[in-house]
Design an enzyme around this catalytic site. Structure first.
Site, short mmCIF file in Angstrom:
data_model
loop_
_atom_site.label_atom_id
_atom_site.label_comp_id
_atom_site.label_asym_id
_atom_site.label_seq_id
_atom_site.Cartn_x
_atom_site.Cartn_y
_atom_site.Cartn_z
N GLU A 1 16.60 92.84 18.10
CA GLU A 1 16.48 93.89 17.08
C GLU A 1 16.99 95.19 17.71
O GLU A 1 16.35 95.73 18.62
CB GLU A 1 15.01 93.99 16.65
N CYS B 1 25.42 90.36 18.98
CA CYS B 1 24.65 90.69 17.78
C CYS B 1 23.96 92.06 17.89
O CYS B 1 24.63 93.08 17.84
CB CYS B 1 23.69 89.54 17.49
N ARG C 1 24.77 96.65 9.78
CA ARG C 1 23.73 95.70 10.20
C ARG C 1 23.39 94.74 9.07
O ARG C 1 23.50 95.09 7.91
CB ARG C 1 22.47 96.45 10.62
N ILE D 1 23.27 85.05 13.07
CA ILE D 1 21.84 85.19 12.73
C ILE D 1 21.58 86.64 12.34
O ILE D 1 21.62 87.53 13.18
CB ILE D 1 20.95 84.78 13.93
N HIS E 1 26.30 84.36 18.23
CA HIS E 1 25.49 84.03 19.40
C HIS E 1 26.11 82.95 20.28
O HIS E 1 25.65 81.79 20.28
CB HIS E 1 24.10 83.60 18.94
N GLU F 1 25.68 82.41 23.27
CA GLU F 1 24.72 81.93 24.28
C GLU F 1 24.04 80.64 23.83
O GLU F 1 23.40 79.96 24.64
CB GLU F 1 23.68 83.01 24.61
N1 GLN Z 1 19.78 92.26 12.54
C1 GLN Z 1 19.56 92.56 13.92
C2 GLN Z 1 19.71 94.05 14.19
O1 GLN Z 1 20.06 94.78 13.35
C3 GLN Z 1 20.49 91.78 14.79
C4 GLN Z 1 20.18 90.30 14.69
C5 GLN Z 1 20.45 89.53 15.94
O2 GLN Z 1 20.61 90.09 17.03
N2 GLN Z 1 20.43 88.23 15.83
O3 GLN Z 1 19.47 94.49 15.27
#
Ligand code: GLN
Length: 194
Positions: free
Chosen positions: A53, A84, A111, A140, A176, A178
């Site tokens: 996040e 991300c 985002r 994700i 992702h 990873e």
């Molecule tokens: N939605 C998240 C953000 O705004 C990012 C999601 C993620 O890292 N999988 O930080």
């Protein structure tokens, strides 16, 4: 001490998955360090900024007095692999959001930009890196890159938009890598920058 030290920013998010990906890519666990404080940021060869996040990561970087030092090191050329939320944290421009970003990567991001119904999905992603090729993109609650500056190279494309970019030694993906079993992006990152 070993000559290489890869930092995993471990304030929040899926940094453990990155550590495991580095091991699968052949990088020794003993040369990784989890970064949780200002002093952990010293003598790094490279750093990984995970998904999670971005607002929380940004707040914790501030709270622990790490924000400016991390920004300074990246601006001085420390290689970064960010995914991300990590990509969001690096961006110069975060649409509709006054959260504090590091502002070191010349992209504009939105985002959670794929909408609620499809906010997580898998799709093939074409990279321009020979050793990586086509990979499964695991998105994700992913951001979208709405614009990028001329110093930003597009390393991977999904639906005609960049989803992995490079600016100097900063590598950032909206998805992702990873989570890929053979960790090709991490393997390439280590071979290229470490
Ligand atoms: N939605 C998240 C953000 O705004 C990012 C999601 C993620 O890292 N999988 O930080």
């Amino acid at each position: 001490m070993s000559s290489h030290r890869i930092g995993l920013l471990a304030l929040q998010g899926d940094y453990e998955a990155h550590g495991k990906a580095l091991v699968r890519a052949g990088f020794p666990r003993c040369d990784m360090v989890e970064i949780r404080s200002f002093s952990d940021l010293q003598s790094l060869t490279a750093i990984i900024i995970p998904g999670g996040e971005s607002t929380v990561m940004s707040m914790l970087l501030e709270r622990f007095g790490m924000f400016e030092e991390l920004k300074r090191q990246i601006e001085n050329g420390m290689p970064v692999l960010a995914t991300c939320a990590g990509l969001i944290l690096l961006a110069k421009n975060i649409e509709g959001n006054d959260q504090m970003g590091l502002g070191v990567l010349d992209i504009k991001v939105k985002r959670n930009a794929y909408g609620r119904q499809v906010d997580s999905f898998h799709a093939p992603v074409q990279t321009i890196i020979d050793s990586v090729g086509i990979i499964e993109g695991i998105f994700i609650r992913a951001p979208r890159i709405l614009a990028s500056g001329k110093e930003v190279e597009h390393l991977a494309i999904y639906e005609n938009e960049p989803v992995m970019v490079r600016q100097g030694s900063i590598i950032a993906a909206t998805f992702h890598p990873e989570l890929l079993p053979d960790a090709p992006v991490h393997r390439w990152f280590i071979q290229t920058f470490v």
